[in-house]
Design a protein around this motif. Structure first.
Motif, PDB file in Angstrom:
ATOM      1  N   PRO B  52       0.827  -1.202   0.000  1.00  0.00           N
ATOM      2  CA  PRO B  52       0.000   0.000   0.000  1.00  0.00           C
ATOM      3  C   PRO B  52       0.867   1.260   0.000  1.00  0.00           C
ATOM      4  N   GLY B  53       0.381   2.316  -0.683  1.00  0.00           N
ATOM      5  CA  GLY B  53       1.183   3.511  -0.919  1.00  0.00           C
ATOM      6  C   GLY B  53       1.851   4.108   0.301  1.00  0.00           C
ATOM      7  N   VAL B  72      -3.337  -2.096  -7.163  1.00  0.00           N
ATOM      8  CA  VAL B  72      -2.772  -0.873  -7.729  1.00  0.00           C
ATOM      9  C   VAL B  72      -2.454  -1.047  -9.214  1.00  0.00           C
ATOM     10  N   PHE B  73      -2.084  -2.265  -9.602  1.00  0.00           N
ATOM     11  CA  PHE B  73      -1.737  -2.472 -11.013  1.00  0.00           C
ATOM     12  C   PHE B  73      -2.957  -2.298 -11.909  1.00  0.00           C
ATOM     13  N   ALA B  74      -4.117  -2.661 -11.387  1.00  0.00           N
ATOM     14  CA  ALA B  74      -5.342  -2.425 -12.148  1.00  0.00           C
ATOM     15  C   ALA B  74      -5.648  -0.925 -12.180  1.00  0.00           C
ATOM     16  N   ARG B  75      -5.407  -0.267 -11.033  1.00  0.00           N
ATOM     17  CA  ARG B  75      -5.719   1.159 -10.939  1.00  0.00           C
ATOM     18  C   ARG B  75      -4.834   1.990 -11.872  1.00  0.00           C
ATOM     19  N   ASP B 253      -1.799   6.888  -2.619  1.00  0.00           N
ATOM     20  CA  ASP B 253      -1.626   6.604  -4.042  1.00  0.00           C
ATOM     21  C   ASP B 253      -0.160   6.586  -4.454  1.00  0.00           C
ATOM     22  N   PHE B 254       0.738   6.627  -3.467  1.00  0.00           N
ATOM     23  CA  PHE B 254       2.165   6.660  -3.799  1.00  0.00           C
ATOM     24  C   PHE B 254       2.586   5.434  -4.601  1.00  0.00           C
ATOM     25  N   ASN B 255       1.896   4.310  -4.376  1.00  0.00           N
ATOM     26  CA  ASN B 255       2.295   3.096  -5.094  1.00  0.00           C
ATOM     27  C   ASN B 255       1.935   3.156  -6.575  1.00  0.00           C
ATOM     28  N   LEU B 256       1.057   4.096  -6.967  1.00  0.00           N
ATOM     29  CA  LEU B 256       0.674   4.219  -8.379  1.00  0.00           C
ATOM     30  C   LEU B 256       1.881   4.426  -9.273  1.00  0.00           C
ATOM     31  N   ALA B 259       4.130   1.398  -9.353  1.00  0.00           N
ATOM     32  CA  ALA B 259       3.570   0.327 -10.169  1.00  0.00           C
ATOM     33  C   ALA B 259       3.686   0.679 -11.642  1.00  0.00           C
ATOM     34  N   GLY B 260       3.405   1.948 -11.967  1.00  0.00           N
ATOM     35  CA  GLY B 260       3.537   2.394 -13.350  1.00  0.00           C
ATOM     36  C   GLY B 260       4.968   2.234 -13.839  1.00  0.00           C
TER      37      GLY B 260
END
Lengths: 496, 290
Positions: B52-53, B72-75, B253-256, B259-260
Motif C-alpha cells: 500500500p502507498g 494498484v496495477f489495475a488502478r 496513491d504513492f504506489n501508483l 507500479a507504473g
C-alpha cells in the motif's frame, strides 16, 4: 526522494531552459500592435483596453472589473448561446485525483448539452504545460483553453495569443457579484480580466495536533514569533526532532508580503505599470529571512529543500516535525496521509510576519482562452467557463480537491455546508481568502517571467541563507539583484 | 573461464590454489556488493509497487513488502490509458531502433571501408553533432515537424531520430576492427561491398550492433520532452507521459507511480535479458574463431 519520478531533475532543468529559450521566441514572433502599445504606456494592456474605472490613476485598492457591453473588446468574444457544435481542447496540469475530478466535471458538462465538447488533455506540470503552449505558438496545434499557474500571467499577456476574458465579460454583460472578488482581481491587470480563475489555493499552516498538545502549545500559532515559541516548546519537550519544516518556497515569501499589505514588486505589484524590480530589500524581507535562518540555526526548524516532492508534508505525517506550511490544495492528500499514519492534523491560517494588515494572496491556476479560436468556439468556451465556475461545480471541485470555491453562494450548498461541519479544516483557506483586504499588494505580484524570478533568484537565495549560512541582508540583496536582472532581461527581449 | 583453466594447468601447488580461492571469494563479495548497490533502487521500486502507498513512508523502511496490494496495477490502467501508451512506445521505440541500426550500418560502412575525398571532414562533421545537446535542436526540429504537418503522429515521433552519430561512430569502429585479410578474402570470392557487408562485416560486428540496438531502444523508450511537445491526443502519447500523470500527492496513491514504473520498465528488462545472450554469444564466438 521517497516518491520518485524518472529523471525529475532533468525534466525540471530542461523546462527551465525551454522557458528561457521559448520566451524570446514566443514574444518576438508576435510583434503585433498590442505589444507596441505597452512601450508608451509602460503597461501591458492592449490598445483596445477598456477604461471602465472612472479614475485611471494608480490606486491602492483594486476593483473587480465591471462589464462594459459597449467596449471595443466585446466584439472579440460573441457570447450568444452556442449555435453550432464545437470541440475545445483543454490543456491542464492536474495529475491523478485532481485530474479525475476535472475530467468528471468536463464529462458532466459535455453530457449536459449537445453543442460544446470539452476535451481535457493532461500536459504534465504547470511548467511543462506552459512550455508546450509557447512552443505551439510557433505554428503547432493550440488548445482552445489552457490552465496556467498564476505566475504565468505576465508572460501569457505578453504572448499576445489570448482573448482577454474581459472581452467575454463585456459582451455577455457578466457580473462577478457572486464571485470572491479577490480571485477575480488577482487575474486583472490594468483593469482587464485576462483568464477565468478556476483552481484557487493559498498556503495554510498544517500542524500535528497531538504533538502541539504534548508540547503544551494550546493555540495554533498565527505569527512567525508564535511559531518560534511553539517550535521551542516542541523541541525542548522532545516531542519531535523539529518544530517546523521549512521549504525554499518563494510563494510563501510572497504570501507574507501580501499578509503585511506590502507590494512585492514595483508598479503597484505590476498591476498598474509593468514591474521592473522587486521590493523585498526592506524591513519585512529582512525580518522573514532572519527568522528563517535563526529557526534553522537554533535547531527549531529543518530545511527540507524545494518541497516539490512533498518532503515537508511527509515529515509532518511521519512525526519528524510538528508543523509546516503548504498549499490548501494538499489538504485532501494530507488528511488521507494523516489518517493512514494515525496522526491528527489540524490546520490554521498562513502565519504572518507581523500584524495581518493585508491578506493571503490568490494562488493556483486559471483558464485562458486562446485567440486562435473561432467565434463559435469562444462562445462555447464562455458557456463552459461560466458553467464550470457556477456554485454547484465549485462545491464539487472544493470537496474533491481542497481548492477554494470561488463563488460565495457555493458555501451555502449542502455539499460544502456538510463538508465544513465534518471537516472544518476545509474552511480555513476560504476564510483566509475572503478576510483579506483588496489592494494591489494582496492581489499578488504580476512580474514578467515570474516563474524564473522564483526558481533562479529567490530559491537559490533561500538555499544560501539556510544551507550555506549567508547572512540575511546579503541573501536578500542577491535575490533582488538576480530577480531584477531576470525581469530586465525579459522586458528587453520583449523589445520595449 | 578460459584464463582460469590455463592458470590451473600452469600453477598446480596447493597454497597458491588456496590463495586463488580466497581471491575469488573476495572478487565475488565485491561484485555482489556492487550488484546489490545497483539493484537496490530497482528492487525497492518493486517493493513499493507491491505494498500500500503509505508504507513507502514507514521509517525505517522494511526491505520486504509489509503487505501485498496488487489492486494498484489495475488502478494504474484505470487512471491513465497505459495500454495505449505502451503500444505507442513500443511502435515508436522499435521503429527508431530499426532505423538507427540500418542507417548506422550503412553510414559506418562508408566511413570505414570506402575512401573518398573529404571523408575525414564529413566524419568530423558527423562527430561534431554529438556535442550539440538535444535542447538546442528541439525548437528547430519542432518547426520542421510543424511545417511537414507531422504533429501528433508516429512520423513526428520517429523520423527525427532515425539517424544517430553515436551509432555511426560505434559501428565504424567495429567495422574497422575487422582484419583486412577477411576483406581481401571476400574480394577474392567475388563479393562486392554489399556482399561483404552482409556476409562478413555485419555478423562480425554483431556485438556492437546488439549494443547499439539496446541503447537506441532504451533512449527511444525513455523519451519525455519530445513526445510531450508534439503529441496532443492520448492515442499518440507514449508511456513516459503516462507515468507523469500518475505522480499523485496522495500518500495512499504513492504506489501508483511505482507500479507504473515497474510496468513501463518491463519491456526494457525483457529486451536486456533477450539481448544478453546475443551479446555474450557474439563475444565468445568472436574470441574462439579469431
Amino acid at each position: 526522494m521517497i516518491r520518485h519520478f524518472p529523471r525529475p531533475r532533468f525534466v525540471r532543468l530542461t523546462a527551465v531552459l525551454a522557458v528561457g529559450a521559448l520566451t524570446v521566441a514566443a514574444c518576438s514572433s508576435n510583434g503585433d500592435p498590442s505589444s507596441d502599445s505597452s512601450s508608451d504606456s509602460g503597461s501591458t494592456a492592449p490598445a483596445t483596453s477598456p477604461t471602465n474605472t472612472p479614475a485611471n490613476t494608480p490606486t491602492t485598492l483594486t476593483e473587480v472589473p465591471v462589464a462594459n457591453p459597449t467596449s471595443d473588446l466585446a466584439a472579440l468574444c460573441p457570447t450568444t448561446a452556442p449555435t453550432e457544435a464545437v470541440t475545445l481542447d483543454l490543456w491542464h496540469a492536474m495529475p491523478v485525483e485532481l485530474g479525475e475530478a476535472l475530467t468528471a466535471l468536463t464529462a458532466s458538462y459535455n453530457s449536459s448539452q449537445d453543442l460544446v465538447t470539452i476535451n481535457p488533455v493532461f500536459q504534465g506540470s504547470y511548467d511543462d504545460t506552459l512550455d508546450k503552449y509557447l512552443t505551439a505558438l510557433r505554428g503547432g496545434t493550440r488548445p482552445g483553453l489552457i490552465q496556467l499557474e498564476e505566475t504565468a500571467t505576465q508572460l501569457a499577456i505578453d504572448a499576445d495569443s489570448f482573448v482577454p476574458m474581459q472581452a467575454c465579460v463585456d459582451s455577455a454583460d457578466y457580473s462577478f457579484e457572486d464571485y470572491i472578488e479577490r480571485t477575480v482581481t488577482a487575474f486583472t491587470v490594468s483593469d482587464t480580466l485576462w483568464p477565468m480563475p478556476f483552481n484557487i489555493s493559498n498556503p495554510i499552516l498544517y500542524a500535528n495536533a497531538g504533538m502541539l498538545a504534548a508540547a503544551g502549545v494550546t493555540a495554533l500559532p498565527t505569527t512567525l514569533e508564535e511559531i518560534r515559541t511553539a517550535a521551542q516548546k516542541v523541541v525542548e519537550t522532545g516531542t519531535a526532532p523539529a518544530g517546523i519544516t521549512l521549504i525554499s518556497s518563494a510563494w510563501n515569501i510572497e504570501q507574507m508580503f501580501g499578509l503585511a499589505d506590502e507590494p512585492f514588486a514595483d508598479g503597484g505589484n505590476g498591476r498598474v505599470e509593468r514591474a521592473s524590480e522587486l521590493l523585498i530589500e526592506n524591513a519585512l524581507g529582512l525580518e522573514i529571512f532572519t527568522w528563517m535562518q535563526d529557526m534553522v540555526n537554533d535547531g527549531l526548524a529543518t530545511f527540507v529543500g524545494s518541497g516539490d516532492n512533498n518532503e515537508h508534508l511527509i515529515a509532518l505525517a511521519v512525526g519528524q516535525a510538528a508543523m509546516t506550511v503548504s498549499t490548501t490544495a494538499a489538504l485532501r492528500s494530507v488528511k488521507i496521509g494523516a489518517a493512514t499514519f494515525g496522526v491528527e492534523v489540524t490546520v490554521g491560517p498562513m502565519p504572518s510576519a507581523g500584524p495581518r494588515a493585508g491578506g493571503a494572496l490568490v494562488g493556483g491556476g486559471a483558464l485562458w482562452l486562446d485567440n486562435s479560436t473561432s467565434d463559435a468556439e469562444r462562445a462555447g468556451a464562455w458557456d463552459f467557463l461560466t458553467w464550470l465556475t457556477a456554485p454547484e461545480q465549485m462545491a464539487f471541485w472544493h470537496a474533491s480537491t481542497g481548492y477554494i470555491p470561488i463563488r460565495r453562494s457555493a458555501i451555502d450548498l449542502p455539499e460544502i455546508a456538510e463538508l465544513w461541519v465534518t471537516e472544518p479544516e476545509f474552511k480555513v483557506a476560504y476564510d483566509q481568502l475572503v478576510e483579506g483586504r483588496e489592494t494591489n499588494a494582496t492581489s499578488g505580484p504580476v512580474v514578467g517571467n515570474h516563474s524564473q524570478v522564483r526558481s533562479r533568484a529567490l530559491v537559490p537565495a533561500i538555499e544560501k541563507l539556510l544551507i550555506e549560512g549567508l547572512d540575511p541582508a546579503s541573501a536578500l540583496a542577491e535575490a533582488t539583484t538576480e530577480a531584477n536582472r531576470i525581469i530586465a532581461d525579459y522586458t528587453r527581449r520583449l523589445g520595449n | 573461464m578460459a584464463v582460469d583453466t590455463v592458470r590451473a594447468h600452469v600453477v598446480s601447488n596447493r597454497s597458491s590454489g588456496r590463495r586463488r580461492t580466497a581471491g575469488r571469494v573476495l572478487n565475488y563479495a565485491l561484485l555482489t556488493g556492487a550488484a546489490a548497490l545497483v539493484l537496490l533502487p530497482i528492487y525497492m521500486t518493486l517493493v513499493f509497487s507491491l505494498q500500500p502507498g503509505a508504507e513507502a513512508l514507514r521509517f525505517p523502511q522494511s526491505l520486504l513488502p509489509t503487505s501485498v496490494d496488487l489492486s494498484v496495477f489495475a488502478r494504474v490502467f484505470e487512471v491513465s490509458g497505459l495500454w495505449r501508451y505502451l503500444l505507442n512506445s513500443a511502435v515508436v521505440a522499435v521503429a527508431i531502433t530499426i532505423g538507427q541500426v540500418v542507417t548506422s550500418i550503412m553510414a559506418a560502412y562508408v566511413f570505414a571501408e570506402i575512401p573518398f575525398r573529404g571523408r575525414n571532414l564529413v566524419f568530423g562533421g558527423f562527430m561534431a553533432t554529438l556535442i550539440v545537446p538535444t535542447e538546442v535542436t528541439l525548437i528547430a526540429n519542432y518547426d520542421t515537424i510543424v511545417s511537414l504537418g507531422w504533429l501528433d503522429s508516429y512520423r513526428g515521433l520517429t523520423v527525427p531520430f532515425l539517424a544517430t552519430a553515436f551509432g555511426t561512430f560505434l559501428l565504424r569502429q567495429a567495422f574497422m576492427g575487422i582484419p583486412r585479410d577477411l576483406r581481401d578474402a571476400a574480394n577474392l570470392d567475388g563479393y562486392g561491398h554489399l556482399g561483404y557487408l552482409w556476409t562478413v562485416a555485419i555478423p562480425l560486428a554483431r556485438p556492437s550492433i546488439a549494443a547499439l540496438s539496446v541503447f537506441s531502444f532504451l533512449l527511444a523508450w525513455n523519451q519525455y520532452l519530445w513526445p510531450l511537445l508534439i503529441t496532443n491526443s492520448d492515442s499518440n502519447r507514449t508511456v513516459q507521459i503516462g507515468l507523469r500523470s500518475l505522480a499523485s500527492a496522495n500518500v495512499t496513491d504513492f504506489n501508483l507511480i511505482f507500479a507504473g514504473t515497474v510496468i513501463a520498465s518491463l519491456p526494457i528488462f525483457a529486451l536486456l535479458i533477450l539481448f544478453q545472450k546475443h551479446l555474450i554469444r557474439g563475444l565468445t564466438s568472436g574470441a574462439v574463431k579469431g
